[in-house]
Design a protein around this motif. Structure first.
Motif, PDB file in Angstrom:
ATOM      1  N   SER A 243       7.795   8.371  13.205  1.00 12.53           N
ATOM      2  CA  SER A 243       7.596   6.950  12.885  1.00 12.53           C
ATOM      3  C   SER A 243       6.126   6.573  12.962  1.00 12.53           C
ATOM      4  CB  SER A 243       8.426   6.059  13.812  1.00 12.53           C
ATOM      5  OG  SER A 243       8.022   6.188  15.165  1.00 12.53           O
ATOM      6  N   ASP A 244       5.391   7.107  13.950  1.00 13.98           N
ATOM      7  CA  ASP A 244       3.948   6.836  14.043  1.00 13.98           C
ATOM      8  C   ASP A 244       3.225   7.343  12.800  1.00 13.98           C
ATOM      9  OD1 ASP A 244       4.256   5.653  16.489  1.00 13.98           O
ATOM     10  OD2 ASP A 244       3.499   7.349  17.660  1.00 13.98           O
ATOM     11  N   ALA A 245       3.658   8.511  12.315  1.00 15.77           N
ATOM     12  CA  ALA A 245       3.027   9.092  11.121  1.00 15.77           C
ATOM     13  C   ALA A 245       3.304   8.235   9.889  1.00 15.77           C
ATOM     14  CB  ALA A 245       3.525  10.516  10.906  1.00 15.77           C
ATOM     15  N   VAL A 246       4.517   7.680   9.788  1.00 15.76           N
ATOM     16  CA  VAL A 246       4.859   6.825   8.649  1.00 15.76           C
ATOM     17  C   VAL A 246       4.018   5.550   8.673  1.00 15.76           C
ATOM     18  CG1 VAL A 246       6.655   5.450   7.559  1.00 15.76           C
ATOM     19  CG2 VAL A 246       7.207   7.701   8.444  1.00 15.76           C
ATOM     20  N   TYR A 247       3.933   4.918   9.839  1.00 11.21           N
ATOM     21  CA  TYR A 247       3.159   3.680   9.923  1.00 11.21           C
ATOM     22  C   TYR A 247       1.665   3.944   9.715  1.00 11.21           C
ATOM     23  CZ  TYR A 247       7.345   1.233  11.435  1.00 11.21           C
ATOM     24  OH  TYR A 247       8.600   0.682  11.479  1.00 11.21           O
ATOM     25  N   LYS A 248       1.200   5.119  10.134  1.00 10.61           N
ATOM     26  CA  LYS A 248      -0.189   5.499   9.856  1.00 10.61           C
ATOM     27  C   LYS A 248      -0.393   5.653   8.353  1.00 10.61           C
ATOM     28  CE  LYS A 248      -4.345   7.337  10.565  1.00 10.61           C
ATOM     29  NZ  LYS A 248      -4.652   7.923   9.251  1.00 10.61           N
ATOM     30  N   GLN A 249       0.583   6.239   7.689  1.00 10.35           N
ATOM     31  CA  GLN A 249       0.520   6.396   6.236  1.00 10.35           C
ATOM     32  C   GLN A 249       0.482   5.035   5.556  1.00 10.35           C
ATOM     33  OE1 GLN A 249       2.776   9.717   4.148  1.00 10.35           O
ATOM     34  NE2 GLN A 249       4.024   7.986   3.529  1.00 10.35           N
TER      35      GLN A 249
ATOM     36  N   ASP B  48      -2.936   3.576   5.921  1.00 10.52           N
ATOM     37  CA  ASP B  48      -3.855   4.200   4.959  1.00 10.52           C
ATOM     38  C   ASP B  48      -3.692   3.578   3.576  1.00 10.52           C
ATOM     39  OD1 ASP B  48      -4.776   5.851   6.963  1.00 10.52           O
ATOM     40  OD2 ASP B  48      -3.536   7.567   6.388  1.00 10.52           O
ATOM     41  N   LEU B  49      -2.430   3.287   3.215  1.00  9.53           N
ATOM     42  CA  LEU B  49      -2.177   2.640   1.928  1.00  9.53           C
ATOM     43  C   LEU B  49      -2.816   1.258   1.887  1.00  9.53           C
ATOM     44  CD1 LEU B  49      -0.715   2.493  -0.809  1.00  9.53           C
ATOM     45  CD2 LEU B  49       1.321   1.681   0.405  1.00  9.53           C
ATOM     46  N   LEU B  50      -2.696   0.524   2.972  1.00  6.97           N
ATOM     47  CA  LEU B  50      -3.307  -0.804   3.029  1.00  6.97           C
ATOM     48  C   LEU B  50      -4.814  -0.741   2.827  1.00  6.97           C
ATOM     49  CD1 LEU B  50      -1.363  -2.433   6.012  1.00  6.97           C
ATOM     50  CD2 LEU B  50      -1.366  -3.238   3.645  1.00  6.97           C
ATOM     51  N   SER B  51      -5.429   0.283   3.421  1.00  9.87           N
ATOM     52  CA  SER B  51      -6.888   0.405   3.321  1.00  9.87           C
ATOM     53  C   SER B  51      -7.348   0.765   1.909  1.00  9.87           C
ATOM     54  CB  SER B  51      -7.397   1.457   4.321  1.00  9.87           C
ATOM     55  OG  SER B  51      -6.945   2.752   3.955  1.00  9.87           O
ATOM     56  N   SER B  52      -6.417   1.224   1.065  1.00 10.89           N
ATOM     57  CA  SER B  52      -6.791   1.602  -0.302  1.00 10.89           C
ATOM     58  C   SER B  52      -6.449   0.526  -1.325  1.00 10.89           C
ATOM     59  CB  SER B  52      -6.082   2.908  -0.691  1.00 10.89           C
ATOM     60  OG  SER B  52      -4.684   2.714  -0.819  1.00 10.89           O
TER      61      SER B  52
ATOM     62  N   GLU C 166       4.058  -7.510   3.038  1.00 10.93           N
ATOM     63  CA  GLU C 166       5.327  -6.797   3.222  1.00 10.93           C
ATOM     64  C   GLU C 166       5.123  -5.519   4.027  1.00 10.93           C
ATOM     65  OE1 GLU C 166       7.696  -8.135  -0.877  1.00 10.93           O
ATOM     66  OE2 GLU C 166       6.476  -6.314  -0.849  1.00 10.93           O
ATOM     67  N   ILE C 167       4.036  -4.802   3.743  1.00  6.16           N
ATOM     68  CA  ILE C 167       3.757  -3.556   4.464  1.00  6.16           C
ATOM     69  C   ILE C 167       3.410  -3.853   5.918  1.00  6.16           C
ATOM     70  CG2 ILE C 167       2.193  -1.585   4.618  1.00  6.16           C
ATOM     71  CD1 ILE C 167       1.937  -1.735   1.541  1.00  6.16           C
ATOM     72  N   VAL C 168       2.557  -4.853   6.138  1.00  6.10           N
ATOM     73  CA  VAL C 168       2.177  -5.239   7.502  1.00  6.10           C
ATOM     74  C   VAL C 168       3.401  -5.685   8.303  1.00  6.10           C
ATOM     75  CG1 VAL C 168       0.919  -6.977   8.844  1.00  6.10           C
ATOM     76  CG2 VAL C 168      -0.208  -5.850   6.919  1.00  6.10           C
TER      77      VAL C 168
ATOM     78  N   ALA D 169      11.860  12.770  -1.179  1.00  8.21           N
ATOM     79  CA  ALA D 169      11.388  12.650   0.209  1.00  8.21           C
ATOM     80  C   ALA D 169       9.982  13.209   0.381  1.00  8.21           C
ATOM     81  CB  ALA D 169      12.348  13.381   1.146  1.00  8.21           C
ATOM     82  N   SER D 170       9.340  13.608  -0.720  1.00  7.60           N
ATOM     83  CA  SER D 170       8.044  14.288  -0.624  1.00  7.60           C
ATOM     84  C   SER D 170       6.927  13.366  -0.147  1.00  7.60           C
ATOM     85  CB  SER D 170       7.663  14.895  -1.980  1.00  7.60           C
ATOM     86  OG  SER D 170       7.521  13.879  -2.966  1.00  7.60           O
ATOM     87  N   PHE D 171       7.116  12.042  -0.318  1.00  9.74           N
ATOM     88  CA  PHE D 171       6.045  11.126   0.081  1.00  9.74           C
ATOM     89  C   PHE D 171       6.083  10.808   1.571  1.00  9.74           C
ATOM     90  CE2 PHE D 171       8.599   7.320   0.665  1.00  9.74           C
ATOM     91  CZ  PHE D 171       9.702   7.553  -0.146  1.00  9.74           C
ATOM     92  N   PHE D 172       7.132  11.240   2.285  1.00 10.60           N
ATOM     93  CA  PHE D 172       7.155  11.042   3.729  1.00 10.60           C
ATOM     94  C   PHE D 172       6.193  12.018   4.397  1.00 10.60           C
ATOM     95  CE2 PHE D 172      11.290   9.061   2.780  1.00 10.60           C
ATOM     96  CZ  PHE D 172      11.219   7.948   3.596  1.00 10.60           C
TER      97      PHE D 172
END
Length: 336
Positions: free
Chosen positions: A175-181, A184-188, A239-241, A272-275
């Motif tokens: 879950s930490d890795a997903v929220y980190k991902q 990263d999306l937000l920063s882009s 929505e992401i936040v 599931a490849s984007f997880f």
């Protein structure tokens, strides 16, 4: 010297090509015409919101309300709406800050989405009974809405729905890795917004006109319009936040609904490849998604889980079988 001259002319050619492409993008961007919404605009506490209803009006039959997934607007669901409204009155709408609906400045979490839908339906004089058809994050909104307004809700159709436990299921590291991902999306997003302002979406819409069907062209045109006049990037970021908050809110509404007719639809093929590549395999993730959908069906003694073959997370809303499965709730409702 000859090599330098060739490189110089090559560089000039590249600059001309890029400059021409950017100029074409700006021309396309600023040439996108205004589009009238197909439905009606209602003022919801000072915020204009779009609601589009089609199909026969029948006071004795429930009305289906399509709740879109995160980062999407109502036109993406018009094919599903057309299939449903051949039988029963069906409405789609644009959440605040998407499509033809203005932003209301509230965080885009599931509770706020449920509240704004309730206010919209009250102003539009749609009191019920209703069937909630929630896709993706719209499934969690459906669950919350049915908890808060159970007197209105006659049935729920979860369409490849999100689930409050989908990130925590595999443990904290995952879950930490997903929220980190997601962070990263937000920063882009600045890059996504830059591409929008350069007119790339508008230009792509023009280029694809010769190769797309009339229906696809209409959708492309609508999205070019939204990208130009009502971009949803601020809402997508919210929505992401708010995603973790939405899951927590969904968990509170996740309880047994007695004999409320429920159908939970799963796509047969999940990418599931984007997880994050942390812990579970892609197959384990796909199996877990199906188990979440079965869990949603088990929230009622009158619940069913169905896999819609030949679909993925997005194509499931275009498949005719999806509409047929949703409509199968109506006989169950009429029996009550």
């Amino acid at each position: 010297m000859k090599t330098k001259r060739i490189l110089k002319y090559f560089g000039i050619s590249i600059v001309i090509l890029v400059g021409g492409f950017l100029a074409a993008g700006q021309i396309a961007y600023h040439s996108v015409p205004m589009m009238e919404p197909p439905g009606k605009i209602y003022s919801v506490e000072g915020t204009d919101m779009h609601l589009y209803c089609t199909g026969p009006e029948n006071d004795s039959a429930p009305i289906i309300i399509i709740i879109t997934g995160a980062g999407t607007q109502s036109p993406l669901y018009y094919n599903l709406q057309a299939n449903l409204s051949e039988t029963v009155r069906t409405c789609s709408y644009d959440r605040a800050g998407t499509g033809w609906s203005e932003s209301n400045g509230n965080p885009a979490d599931a509770n706020n989405m449920s509240d704004e839908l309730y206010r919209l339906l009250q102003i539009a004089k749609i009191d019920g009974p209703i069937i909630l058809a929630g896709h993706s994050l719209g499934g969690i909104v459906s669950l919350i809405y049915s908890a808060e307004h159970e007197e209105q809700v006659a049935g729920i159709a979860f369409i490849d729905s999100s689930h409050y436990n989908q990130y925590d299921y595999f443990g904290k590291e995952f879950s930490d890795a997903v929220y980190k991902q997601n962070d990263d999306l937000l920063s882009s997003f600045w890059l996504i917004e830059l591409v929008s302002k350069l007119g790339i979406v508008s230009l792509t819409s023009l280029i694809s006109e010769d190769s797309e069907s009339e229906s696809d062209m209409n959708i492309q045109g609508m999205y070019a319009y939204f990208d130009r006049w009502t971009p949803l990037y601020a809402t997508m970021k919210s929505e992401i936040v708010s995603l973790q908050t939405s899951f927590e809110q969904g968990k509170e509404a996740h309880y047994f609904r007695e004999d409320l007719p429920i159908i939970s639809l799963s796509a047969s093929d999940h990418d599931a490849s984007f997880f994050p590549k942390t812990g579970p395999s892609e197959q384990e993730i796909r199996d877990a998604i199906k188990s979440f959908h079965k869990d949603l069906a088990s929230l009622s003694s009158d619940g069913r889980h169905v896999v819609v073959e030949g679909t993925d997370h997005m194509s499931i809303i275009q498949n005719e079988k999806t509409a047929e499965h949703i409509l199968s709730l109506i006989p169950l409702i009429e029996e009550k």
